[in-house]
Design a protein around this motif. Structure first.
Motif, PDB file in Angstrom:
ATOM      1  N   ILE A  31      27.702  71.850  66.284  1.00  0.00           N
ATOM      2  CA  ILE A  31      29.135  72.079  66.122  1.00  0.00           C
ATOM      3  C   ILE A  31      29.393  73.556  66.370  1.00  0.00           C
ATOM      4  O   ILE A  31      28.674  74.416  65.854  1.00  0.00           O
ATOM      5  N   CYS A  32      30.407  73.832  67.177  1.00  0.00           N
ATOM      6  CA  CYS A  32      30.762  75.230  67.442  1.00  0.00           C
ATOM      7  C   CYS A  32      32.258  75.340  67.667  1.00  0.00           C
ATOM      8  O   CYS A  32      32.952  74.340  67.823  1.00  0.00           O
ATOM      9  N   SER A  33      32.739  76.563  67.690  1.00  0.00           N
ATOM     10  CA  SER A  33      34.162  76.829  67.867  1.00  0.00           C
ATOM     11  C   SER A  33      34.418  77.629  69.130  1.00  0.00           C
ATOM     12  O   SER A  33      33.589  78.453  69.540  1.00  0.00           O
ATOM     13  N   GLY A  34      35.592  77.376  69.697  1.00  0.00           N
ATOM     14  CA  GLY A  34      36.107  78.179  70.792  1.00  0.00           C
ATOM     15  C   GLY A  34      37.336  78.927  70.311  1.00  0.00           C
ATOM     16  O   GLY A  34      37.987  78.511  69.347  1.00  0.00           O
ATOM     17  N   ASN A  35      37.663  80.023  70.983  1.00  0.00           N
ATOM     18  CA  ASN A  35      38.792  80.863  70.568  1.00  0.00           C
ATOM     19  C   ASN A  35      40.146  80.232  70.843  1.00  0.00           C
ATOM     20  O   ASN A  35      41.136  80.601  70.229  1.00  0.00           O
ATOM     21  N   ILE A  82      28.179  81.459  76.684  1.00  0.00           N
ATOM     22  CA  ILE A  82      29.611  81.391  76.972  1.00  0.00           C
ATOM     23  C   ILE A  82      30.455  81.771  75.747  1.00  0.00           C
ATOM     24  O   ILE A  82      31.637  81.537  75.676  1.00  0.00           O
ATOM     25  N   LYS A  83      29.789  82.383  74.781  1.00  0.00           N
ATOM     26  CA  LYS A  83      30.450  82.969  73.605  1.00  0.00           C
ATOM     27  C   LYS A  83      31.078  81.953  72.661  1.00  0.00           C
ATOM     28  O   LYS A  83      32.116  82.210  72.041  1.00  0.00           O
ATOM     29  N   ALA A  84      30.438  80.785  72.512  1.00  0.00           N
ATOM     30  CA  ALA A  84      30.868  79.860  71.470  1.00  0.00           C
ATOM     31  C   ALA A  84      30.606  80.530  70.127  1.00  0.00           C
ATOM     32  O   ALA A  84      29.667  81.308  69.983  1.00  0.00           O
ATOM     33  N   ARG A  85      31.436  80.243  69.153  1.00  0.00           N
ATOM     34  CA  ARG A  85      31.322  80.896  67.847  1.00  0.00           C
ATOM     35  C   ARG A  85      30.863  79.919  66.775  1.00  0.00           C
ATOM     36  O   ARG A  85      31.059  78.726  66.897  1.00  0.00           O
TER      37      ARG A  85
END
Length: 107
Positions: free
Chosen positions: A39-43, A17-20
């Motif tokens: 831990i990950c980031s969303g746009n 799902i394109k977590a960064r």
């Protein structure tokens, strides 16, 4: 599903799902409530919500118990508690503010 299988499954779902900026922290011996933090980031707040919802749905499809999903109402920081793995999904601003990687880093 054992932790050794759960962790790669979680990472795969986040990547789908394109977590960064996905980071895995081994907190065994530091935390009594989990073995690993991811831990990950969303746009955006919408992306953070989507990541948390997607992960929760895919975990339930595998009939894995989800202890809780929090923070999807606002979407700045969502937490998915899968017992042995706790996933934090954050916007860049919130991730920079709380710096969980530094907080849980090996001393």
């Amino acid at each position: 599903m054992q932790t050794e299988q759960l962790l790669p499954f979680v990472i795969e779902q986040l990547e789908d799902i394109k977590a960064r900026d996905i980071v895995t922290l081994d907190v065994r011996g530091k935390a009594s409530f989990t073995d690993y933090m991811v831990i990950c980031s969303g746009n955006s707040t919408r992306h953070v919500k989507s990541i948390a919802d997607h992960l929760g749905l895919e975990i339930k499809k595998k009939e894995i118990s989800v202890l809780g999903i929090e923070g999807t109402d606002i979407g700045e920081w969502a937490l998915i508690d899968i017992s042995d793995v706790v996933v934090h999904v954050m916007t860049d601003e919130i991730r920079d503010l709380y710096q969980l990687e530094k907080l849980w880093a090996v001393e």
